[in-house]
Design a protein around this motif. Structure first.
Motif, PDB file in Angstrom:
ATOM      1  N   GLU A 164       0.828  -1.203   0.000  1.00  0.00           N
ATOM      2  CA  GLU A 164       0.000   0.000   0.000  1.00  0.00           C
ATOM      3  C   GLU A 164       0.867   1.259   0.000  1.00  0.00           C
ATOM      4  O   GLU A 164       0.657   2.185  -0.794  1.00  0.00           O
ATOM      5  CB  GLU A 164      -0.905   0.047   1.242  1.00  0.00           C
ATOM      6  N   GLU A 165       1.838   1.293   0.905  1.00  0.00           N
ATOM      7  CA  GLU A 165       2.709   2.469   1.012  1.00  0.00           C
ATOM      8  C   GLU A 165       3.644   2.585  -0.195  1.00  0.00           C
ATOM      9  O   GLU A 165       3.908   3.688  -0.661  1.00  0.00           O
ATOM     10  CB  GLU A 165       3.523   2.407   2.304  1.00  0.00           C
ATOM     11  N   ALA A 190       1.633   4.045  -3.096  1.00  0.00           N
ATOM     12  CA  ALA A 190       1.416   5.481  -2.926  1.00  0.00           C
ATOM     13  C   ALA A 190       2.711   6.257  -3.173  1.00  0.00           C
ATOM     14  O   ALA A 190       2.704   7.301  -3.837  1.00  0.00           O
ATOM     15  CB  ALA A 190       0.878   5.767  -1.524  1.00  0.00           C
ATOM     16  N   GLN A 221      -3.267  -0.961  -5.083  1.00  0.00           N
ATOM     17  CA  GLN A 221      -3.371   0.015  -6.158  1.00  0.00           C
ATOM     18  C   GLN A 221      -3.791   1.354  -5.553  1.00  0.00           C
ATOM     19  O   GLN A 221      -4.756   1.415  -4.806  1.00  0.00           O
ATOM     20  CB  GLN A 221      -4.415  -0.466  -7.178  1.00  0.00           C
ATOM     21  N   CYS A 222      -3.051   2.392  -5.876  1.00  0.00           N
ATOM     22  CA  CYS A 222      -3.381   3.752  -5.444  1.00  0.00           C
ATOM     23  C   CYS A 222      -3.693   4.581  -6.673  1.00  0.00           C
ATOM     24  O   CYS A 222      -3.161   4.340  -7.748  1.00  0.00           O
ATOM     25  CB  CYS A 222      -2.221   4.358  -4.661  1.00  0.00           C
ATOM     26  N   ARG A 223      -4.560   5.590  -6.488  1.00  0.00           N
ATOM     27  CA  ARG A 223      -5.027   6.397  -7.612  1.00  0.00           C
ATOM     28  C   ARG A 223      -4.772   7.881  -7.399  1.00  0.00           C
ATOM     29  O   ARG A 223      -4.881   8.380  -6.297  1.00  0.00           O
ATOM     30  CB  ARG A 223      -6.522   6.202  -7.826  1.00  0.00           C
ATOM     31  N   TRP A 224      -4.461   8.547  -8.514  1.00  0.00           N
ATOM     32  CA  TRP A 224      -4.371  10.000  -8.587  1.00  0.00           C
ATOM     33  C   TRP A 224      -5.391  10.448  -9.619  1.00  0.00           C
ATOM     34  O   TRP A 224      -5.519   9.829 -10.680  1.00  0.00           O
ATOM     35  CB  TRP A 224      -2.964  10.399  -9.027  1.00  0.00           C
ATOM     36  N   GLU A 267      -0.086   0.197  -9.367  1.00  0.00           N
ATOM     37  CA  GLU A 267      -0.231  -1.044  -8.609  1.00  0.00           C
ATOM     38  C   GLU A 267       1.133  -1.639  -8.313  1.00  0.00           C
ATOM     39  O   GLU A 267       1.987  -1.713  -9.193  1.00  0.00           O
ATOM     40  CB  GLU A 267      -1.064  -2.039  -9.418  1.00  0.00           C
TER      41      GLU A 267
END
Length: 182
Positions: free
Chosen positions: A136-137, A140, A174-177, A164
């Motif tokens: 997760e980190e 990001a 998976q982090c989103r912008w 991801e």
């Protein structure tokens, strides 16, 4: 007989529907890094120091241009490879973890967790501004690094980037912008 000439044929075919938005997935085998780490758990425990082969993928949502292509995929692949190379074959240490004390002593990085002390060669360590070395980190962190290099995103009309990170089959984050106004 029965042949349709070019202009006649086009008059009978429906006009192509313009694509307003498209998502491109960049998920190449060589966009990866191998790194050592340990995870810090909420109950105050930690994993043993170990390593993973992390895979990185990006999904970029944008418009398709008049020539039928969203953007030059090679630009994103190059950036992702550079970001992975920066982490490849290092021990990753989170500097924002409240349960760790991290210092540099000579040519060593000293990491203290409770009664445990790790003394690692500084050249083998990447100190990262993250809270934990989890997928997760890491997702990001890499997403923020990618977006910081996003001179290309406005030019291509990028509305969203998902990044991801996988530490193995079946385990990823998976982090989103999203662009302002998307």
């Amino acid at each position: 007989m029965g042949m349709v000439m070019g202009s006649e044929r086009r008059a009978h075919e429906p006009a192509p529907i313009p694509i307003q938005q498209c998502s491109i997935r960049i998920d190449k085998e060589d966009i990866k890094f191998s790194a050592g780490h340990f995870t810090l758990f909420a109950d105050g425990a930690r994993e043993r120091l170990h390593g993973h082969n992390f895979n990185v993928a990006a999904i970029i949502s944008t418009r398709v241009t008049a020539h039928g292509m969203a953007f030059d995929y090679n630009i994103i692949k190059r950036v992702l490879r550079v970001l992975c190379e920066e982490l490849d074959e290092y021990v990753l240490i989170p500097t924002l973890a409240p349960s760790l004390a991290v210092s540099t002593v000579g040519r060593s990085v000293v990491v203290v967790f409770g009664e445990d002390e790790f003394r690692l060669p500084a050249d083998d360590v990447r100190l990262l501004p993250i809270r934990n070395t989890t997928v997760e980190e890491l997702a990001a962190y890499l997403l923020n690094r990618l977006v910081a290099q996003e001179a290309w995103s406005a030019r291509w009309g990028v509305t969203e980037i998902a990044l991801e990170v996988s530490s193995g089959p079946g385990q990823s984050a998976q982090c989103r912008w999203r662009s302002v106004g998307a």
